[in-house]
Design a protein around this motif. Structure first.
Motif, PDB file in Angstrom:
ATOM      1  N   LEU A 692       2.379  12.907 -11.306  1.00  0.00           N
ATOM      2  CA  LEU A 692       1.198  12.765 -12.177  1.00  0.00           C
ATOM      3  C   LEU A 692      -0.068  13.308 -11.512  1.00  0.00           C
ATOM      4  O   LEU A 692      -1.156  13.235 -12.077  1.00  0.00           O
ATOM      5  N   ASN A 693       0.077  13.804 -10.269  1.00  0.00           N
ATOM      6  CA  ASN A 693      -1.066  14.320  -9.508  1.00  0.00           C
ATOM      7  C   ASN A 693      -2.116  13.240  -9.255  1.00  0.00           C
ATOM      8  O   ASN A 693      -3.311  13.473  -9.350  1.00  0.00           O
ATOM      9  N   ILE A 694      -1.622  12.019  -8.961  1.00  0.00           N
ATOM     10  CA  ILE A 694      -2.508  10.885  -8.656  1.00  0.00           C
ATOM     11  C   ILE A 694      -2.434  10.620  -7.159  1.00  0.00           C
ATOM     12  O   ILE A 694      -1.346  10.478  -6.599  1.00  0.00           O
ATOM     13  N   PRO A 695      -3.580  10.563  -6.457  1.00  0.00           N
ATOM     14  CA  PRO A 695      -3.556  10.351  -5.004  1.00  0.00           C
ATOM     15  C   PRO A 695      -2.986   8.981  -4.623  1.00  0.00           C
ATOM     16  O   PRO A 695      -3.176   8.001  -5.345  1.00  0.00           O
ATOM     17  N   TYR A 696      -2.299   8.963  -3.507  1.00  0.00           N
ATOM     18  CA  TYR A 696      -1.786   7.705  -2.952  1.00  0.00           C
ATOM     19  C   TYR A 696      -1.742   7.895  -1.441  1.00  0.00           C
ATOM     20  O   TYR A 696      -1.685   9.025  -0.954  1.00  0.00           O
ATOM     21  N   PRO A 697      -1.780   6.781  -0.687  1.00  0.00           N
ATOM     22  CA  PRO A 697      -1.751   6.945   0.768  1.00  0.00           C
ATOM     23  C   PRO A 697      -0.445   7.627   1.200  1.00  0.00           C
ATOM     24  O   PRO A 697       0.591   7.441   0.565  1.00  0.00           O
ATOM     25  N   LYS A 698      -0.500   8.432   2.260  1.00  0.00           N
ATOM     26  CA  LYS A 698       0.718   9.088   2.777  1.00  0.00           C
ATOM     27  C   LYS A 698       1.762   8.011   3.016  1.00  0.00           C
ATOM     28  O   LYS A 698       1.454   6.949   3.568  1.00  0.00           O
ATOM     29  N   PHE A 699       2.994   8.267   2.615  1.00  0.00           N
ATOM     30  CA  PHE A 699       4.003   7.220   2.716  1.00  0.00           C
ATOM     31  C   PHE A 699       5.369   7.812   3.038  1.00  0.00           C
ATOM     32  O   PHE A 699       5.581   9.027   2.988  1.00  0.00           O
ATOM     33  N   LEU A 719      -0.380   1.610  10.209  1.00  0.00           N
ATOM     34  CA  LEU A 719       0.536   1.706   9.071  1.00  0.00           C
ATOM     35  C   LEU A 719       0.632   0.355   8.373  1.00  0.00           C
ATOM     36  O   LEU A 719       0.595  -0.698   9.022  1.00  0.00           O
ATOM     37  N   LEU A 720       0.768   0.422   7.057  1.00  0.00           N
ATOM     38  CA  LEU A 720       1.053  -0.787   6.284  1.00  0.00           C
ATOM     39  C   LEU A 720       2.554  -0.790   6.003  1.00  0.00           C
ATOM     40  O   LEU A 720       3.084   0.162   5.437  1.00  0.00           O
ATOM     41  N   VAL A 721       3.228  -1.843   6.455  1.00  0.00           N
ATOM     42  CA  VAL A 721       4.684  -1.944   6.295  1.00  0.00           C
ATOM     43  C   VAL A 721       4.965  -2.900   5.142  1.00  0.00           C
ATOM     44  O   VAL A 721       4.512  -4.046   5.163  1.00  0.00           O
ATOM     45  N   ARG A 722       5.705  -2.404   4.113  1.00  0.00           N
ATOM     46  CA  ARG A 722       5.920  -3.225   2.919  1.00  0.00           C
ATOM     47  C   ARG A 722       7.371  -3.175   2.452  1.00  0.00           C
ATOM     48  O   ARG A 722       7.883  -2.089   2.172  1.00  0.00           O
ATOM     49  N   PRO A 723       8.032  -4.340   2.321  1.00  0.00           N
ATOM     50  CA  PRO A 723       9.371  -4.322   1.716  1.00  0.00           C
ATOM     51  C   PRO A 723       9.271  -4.133   0.201  1.00  0.00           C
ATOM     52  O   PRO A 723       8.218  -4.388  -0.390  1.00  0.00           O
ATOM     53  N   SER A 724      10.350  -3.679  -0.440  1.00  0.00           N
ATOM     54  CA  SER A 724      10.400  -3.583  -1.909  1.00  0.00           C
ATOM     55  C   SER A 724      10.815  -4.933  -2.491  1.00  0.00           C
ATOM     56  O   SER A 724      11.428  -5.745  -1.811  1.00  0.00           O
ATOM     57  N   TYR A 725      10.490  -5.132  -3.759  1.00  0.00           N
ATOM     58  CA  TYR A 725      10.913  -6.310  -4.542  1.00  0.00           C
ATOM     59  C   TYR A 725      10.498  -7.637  -3.903  1.00  0.00           C
ATOM     60  O   TYR A 725      11.319  -8.525  -3.727  1.00  0.00           O
ATOM     61  N   VAL A 726       9.236  -7.769  -3.542  1.00  0.00           N
ATOM     62  CA  VAL A 726       8.778  -9.047  -2.991  1.00  0.00           C
ATOM     63  C   VAL A 726       7.533  -9.518  -3.724  1.00  0.00           C
ATOM     64  O   VAL A 726       6.921  -8.780  -4.491  1.00  0.00           O
ATOM     65  N   LEU A 727       7.161 -10.753  -3.422  1.00  0.00           N
ATOM     66  CA  LEU A 727       6.092 -11.433  -4.121  1.00  0.00           C
ATOM     67  C   LEU A 727       5.002 -11.843  -3.146  1.00  0.00           C
ATOM     68  O   LEU A 727       5.297 -12.249  -2.030  1.00  0.00           O
ATOM     69  N   GLY A 728       3.744 -11.753  -3.592  1.00  0.00           N
ATOM     70  CA  GLY A 728       2.637 -12.275  -2.787  1.00  0.00           C
ATOM     71  C   GLY A 728       2.502 -11.620  -1.439  1.00  0.00           C
ATOM     72  O   GLY A 728       2.116 -12.254  -0.466  1.00  0.00           O
ATOM     73  N   ASP A 760       3.151   2.988   4.633  1.00  0.00           N
ATOM     74  CA  ASP A 760       1.974   3.699   4.123  1.00  0.00           C
ATOM     75  C   ASP A 760       1.012   3.935   5.273  1.00  0.00           C
ATOM     76  O   ASP A 760       0.828   3.036   6.104  1.00  0.00           O
ATOM     77  N   HIS A 761       0.349   5.073   5.256  1.00  0.00           N
ATOM     78  CA  HIS A 761      -0.791   5.218   6.165  1.00  0.00           C
ATOM     79  C   HIS A 761      -1.868   4.273   5.651  1.00  0.00           C
ATOM     80  O   HIS A 761      -2.251   4.315   4.479  1.00  0.00           O
ATOM     81  N   PHE A 762      -2.354   3.352   6.506  1.00  0.00           N
ATOM     82  CA  PHE A 762      -3.327   2.351   6.077  1.00  0.00           C
ATOM     83  C   PHE A 762      -4.733   2.946   6.061  1.00  0.00           C
ATOM     84  O   PHE A 762      -5.192   3.496   7.057  1.00  0.00           O
TER      85      PHE A 762
END
Length: 948
Positions: A692-699, A719-728, A760-762
């Protein structure tokens, strides 16, 4: 006597933001009381600062004031309305304390306002520890030996007189704040100081310890004629020593002899009559010496309590609703039973089932906290199971907790370290119930388990029986397992998934086999009268009948949930409260139900949280009080055959079930499963943004620590470390070097095996913002854009957020609006969506999107006074398009969503904020302009608590 005619308007005080010790049970009580008074034609004015509740919604009261719970706010309201009476018993300790403060300052007297539902004498007697002790002794009711201290010196004198071990209980506090057991003189100084500080009047009761005694609660109602009824007896599974809010509780009481129960009833009535003459509800806690049956009164709450909500859901008797009517003059014999609609409210409920409540804890959110339970409450929510026997109710409550367990045992997650088990048995903690099961499985002797836990032998035998049943099942495979044994396991609450684990096969195979054998779930009514009279209110729980094989006639006869021919919709609730998923999702579920009703649907609610409005028996057309757990949901859907299921409103709990619903061909109403999954899978979502040509942090996406190290070289730290499918923000962390990265990735994969982890690059120093929108698949309407006061890096739920944005220029706002619309349409959103942004150097980056109701939706609804969940639900159902609605938000000044924390319950934990959410609740605060002192202070402190 009938209703008083001199009370035309009533002010109800709410309980404020959710904190540990005072949660959404008071939203339920306050909402019920307000509806009850309005039924009588009384004008209801309500004050509460919590925007996430149904209580503060226009559907609840005639006038809602979202103001801080302070005397100035009360005066502000009294200047604007002619108020005849104040009802302070529906807002927990916060409401009682505020009402007493206004009483002492003469505010009620000045404005001619009468206090109803309780009187000041009763509050003074029960809240002042010394007055309470003296009054009980005058009444001939036993209490612990003890005295009150208002200074450090006096405290030390009393301790010397009583001797150790002893208990410290501060006056006028909530959830046991500042209280605790003291076993040695060395611990005493610190504990006494903490208790004196915690009490708003700097007073503590120091008394003998009755650690290990059995604990009970009774819920009472009294009318103006002095008629008293006991609604429910509740027994704590855990003995004295664990706060009742942190105890597993059972109703009705299981191990009381009739003689002791009758004595307890008599004492409870004597106590209620002895503390003051008022019409309303009362909660009384007792301790019983297991060796001698000696009875001691521990504490009295002359108000609707946490347990009142549980007792209401357990019995079907709406305590808050009836208490509100008693407060305005009615007597019990003049009111109808709200469930049968034909019998009198002047009766004591009889129940032919068992309920078990298990608390839900979040120790993992408070790094440095010790997982130990005592007199200070630490749980953040609770789940309740209903069954025909204790074991069934216990298994269903365990299945409702969402702690990655399939119930009690039979899931391969047992603790096998004997020393760790013995330590856990002796020291109450959040996992002790599971460790009791593990102890029996390991073969630790019964007498050792009982000696260490001091839990009543009856309860322990029940768990021991489960372990024995499992051993019997494991002798067979699926084909050779006798029907009687499979039926026995189902009657004791075992999930198909647990039985599959024992038989080494698939859950679906067990389901198929029990269907072949005619073992089917049936539904029973919660009717307050053990089926003696016909119930008019459809409030159900599931169980298994002992019907003969293949007997369809008998199955139909015992199945009390009759299916109508109306078009139906199932709304999945959000389960027990926890950090990251709180009352705001219950607000959304209730509005979803109301909107679907307006569209002519029969609404079916499935939820297991006894504290909430969504599980009130008269909200949905049908309430199934069941675990939000696949097997239970699937059986209800098979029974009811709805048009579809709404998963967007129940937070991550409901969303996690979308994949299975989709796989089994059950229609998901609103946004499709594919879109929900795409947004949850952080890798796939970032690829969508790229297209969609929408900016996002390098990941990048990684699946192990080696890949993470390689990727880090390309992305650069931090770096921001994030698991998938989690809450809060669960397990999210900012890392600044390779060692931290490696350690954290390994930790995540141990907790959540096979997870795809996003790096993600923070964007350090970025501003964070978020947008909520409604989309019908063709058009998008943005309901609000909020700017966070704190910088990026603090979870959105922990940030102070301002609506509308306060510093973002037109260029940035235009980018946010454009990206929101592009993403909503690209995901084929039908319903609600929340998108989070980071802004750096006037460039907008997308962090994440959630195509569901978010925790900010109720806040925006309250700030702009528009029913956005109602509109979104009608769009999900396909009844309306966006163009059918006229939007008219009331925009004046700014609204600030202010997070509220419960760090005070964890003395050794620093208030450090980062990408993982830690707040338990929120308040709303309105300001006219940015010169406001509160805003200025928040802005100055915006970097104060940021950590990794």
């Amino acid at each position: 006597m009938p209703k008083r005619n001199d009370i035309k308007s009533v002010l109800i005080i709410g309980s404020g933001p959710i904190v540990i010790g005072q949660a959404c049970e008071f939203d339920y009580s306050g909402s019920q009381a307000a509806r009850s008074l309005r039924e009588e034609g009384i004008e209801v004015i309500l004050i509460n600062s919590n925007p996430a509740t149904i209580m503060t919604d226009p559907v609840t009261a005639d006038h809602v004031y979202l103001l801080p719970l302070e005397k100035d706010s009360i005066i502000h309201i009294l200047e604007r309305h002619k108020i005849d009476a104040i009802l302070p018993t529906m807002g927990g300790q916060t409401a009682l304390n505020l009402a007493m403060k206004c009483h002492k300052l003469g505010i009620w007297e000045k404005y001619g306002v009468e206090m109803i539902g309780v009187n000041t004498d009763a509050i003074e007697t029960t809240e002042n520890r010394e007055a309470f002790r003296k009054r009980m002794l005058e009444l001939g009711v036993h209490v612990c030996q003890g005295e009150t201290a208002d200074s450090f010196l006096r405290g030390k004198e009393i301790a010397q007189k009583i001797g150790f071990p002893l208990v410290i209980r501060p006056s006028y506090t909530l959830g046991g704040s500042g209280g605790g057991f003291v076993n040695t003189p060395e611990e005493f100084n610190e504990a006494l100081t903490r208790g004196l500080k915690a009490s708003p009047v700097h007073e503590v009761l120091i008394e003998q310890s009755i650690l290990g005694w059995k604990e009970y609660e009774l819920e009472l109602l009294r009318d103006n004629n002095g008629n008293v009824i006991i609604i429910c007896s509740i027994e704590n599974f855990d003995p004295m020593g664990v706060h009742t809010g942190d105890s597993i509780t059972v109703a009705p009481a299981m191990t009381l002899s009739d003689k002791v129960y009758q004595e307890m009833r008599d004492q409870a009535i004597k106590v209620m009559n002895g503390i003051g003459h008022f019409a309303g509800g009362c909660n009384i806690q007792f301790a019983v010496n297991p060796a001698t049956d000696e009875l001691i009164c521990i504490e009295v709450n002359p108000r609707v309590s946490r347990s009142s909500a549980l007792a209401s859901k357990a019995t079907g008797y709406p305590i808050a609703k009836i208490a509100a009517k008693l407060a305005i003059g009615y007597n019990l014999d003049e009111l109808k039973n709200q469930i049968t609609k034909t019998t009198s409210a002047y009766f004591e409920p009889a129940i032919d089932y068992v309920i078990v409540k298990i608390p839900r804890w979040n120790f993992e959110k408070f790094h440095g906290s010790k997982d130990s339970l005592g007199l200070q409450m630490k749980s953040v929510g609770e789940a309740m199971g209903i069954g025909r026997n204790f074991q069934e109710a216990l298994q269903k409550a365990c299945q409702s907790l969402e702690i990655k367990r399939n119930g009690l045992g039979a899931d391969g997650k047992e603790l096998t370290d004997q020393q760790a088990i013995l330590h856990s048995l002796a020291n109450p903690n959040s996992k002790r119930l599971f460790h009791i099961y593990d102890a029996f499985k390991m073969g630790i002797p019964f007498k050792t388990i009982q000696k260490l836990t001091k839990i009543d032998p009856w309860f322990l035998h029940q768990i021991e029986e489960l372990v024995q049943l499992e051993k019997e099942i494991q002798k067979y495979d699926l084909q050779t397992l006798p029907r009687e044994l499979l039926l026995e396991a189902k009657k004791r609450g075992y999930a198909d998934r647990q039985i599959a684990h024992l038989l080494r096969c698939l859950e679906s195979e067990v389901y198929k086999r029990r269907k072949e054998l005619g073992i089917e779930r049936i539904f029973k009514l919660v009717d307050t009268c053990a089926a003696e009279f016909e119930a008019q209110t459809p409030y159900y729980y599931s169980t298994f009948a002992t019907q003969p094989e293949g007997s369809e006639e008998l199955r139909q006869e015992v199945n009390e949930s009759k299916v109508s021919n109306r078009k139906k919709v199932v709304i999945l609730g959000s389960g027990p409260n926890r950090i990251g998923q709180g009352i705001e999702f219950d607000y959304c579920c209730v509005h979803g139900v109301l909107a679907a009703k307006e569209c002519g649907y029969e609404t079916i609610m499935i939820n297991c949280n006894p504290e909430t409005v969504s599980t009130d028996f008269d909200v949905a057309d049908k309430l199934y009080f069941e675990p939000v757990f696949w097997e239970h949901i699937y059986d209800i859907i098979q029974h009811e055959k709805p048009e579809g299921v709404i998963v967007q409103l129940g937070g991550q709990t409901a969303l996690k079930l979308a994949e299975k619903l989709n796989r089994y061909g059950i229609p998901i109403l609103g946004t499709s499963y594919e879109a929900l999954d795409l947004a949850e899978d952080r890798g796939k979502f970032s690829e969508l943004l790229r297209s969609l040509n929408i900016p996002y942090p390098k990941f990048g996406v990684v699946e192990d620590a080696n890949q993470a190290s390689e990727l880090a070289k390309q992305l650069d730290f931090p770096l921001l470390v994030r698991p998938s499918y989690v809450l809060g923000g669960q397990s999210m962390k900012i890392v600044i070097n390779e060692e931290e990265l490696e350690q954290h990735v390994v930790d995540i994969l141990n907790q959540i095996p096979d997870n795809r982890i996003l790096l993600d690059h923070f964007l350090e120093g970025a501003i964070e913002a978020e947008a909520d929108a409604i989309c019908d698949g063709e058009d998008v309407y943005i309901i609000g854009i909020m700017e966070h006061i704190e910088p990026a890096g603090i979870h959105s739920g922990d940030s102070n957020a301002v609506l509308p944005a306060f510093s973002l220029g037109p260029l940035v706002i235009e980018q946010i609006e454009l990206y929101t619309k592009k993403i909503a349409l690209a995901l084929n959103t039908v319903g609600l969506i929340n998108i989070q942004f980071a802004i750096k150097d006037n460039k907008v980056y997308v962090i994440e999107a959630n195509p569901r109701a978010s925790r900010t939706v109720p806040f925006i609804c309250k700030a702009y006074q528009e029913p956005y969940v109602n509109y979104a639900t009608k769009i999900m159902l396909g009844v309306n398009k966006l163009k059918d609605f006229t939007f008219n938000p009331k925009r004046k000044g700014y609204a600030i969503k202010m997070p509220v924390f419960s760090f005070d319950k964890f003395p050794n934990v620093n208030k450090e904020l980062g990408p993982e959410m830690k707040s338990t609740g929120e308040a709303i605060y309105f300001i006219e302009n940015l010169q406001d002192e509160v805003f200025q202070r928040l802005y100055e402190e915006r970097n104060l608590y940021l950590s990794r």
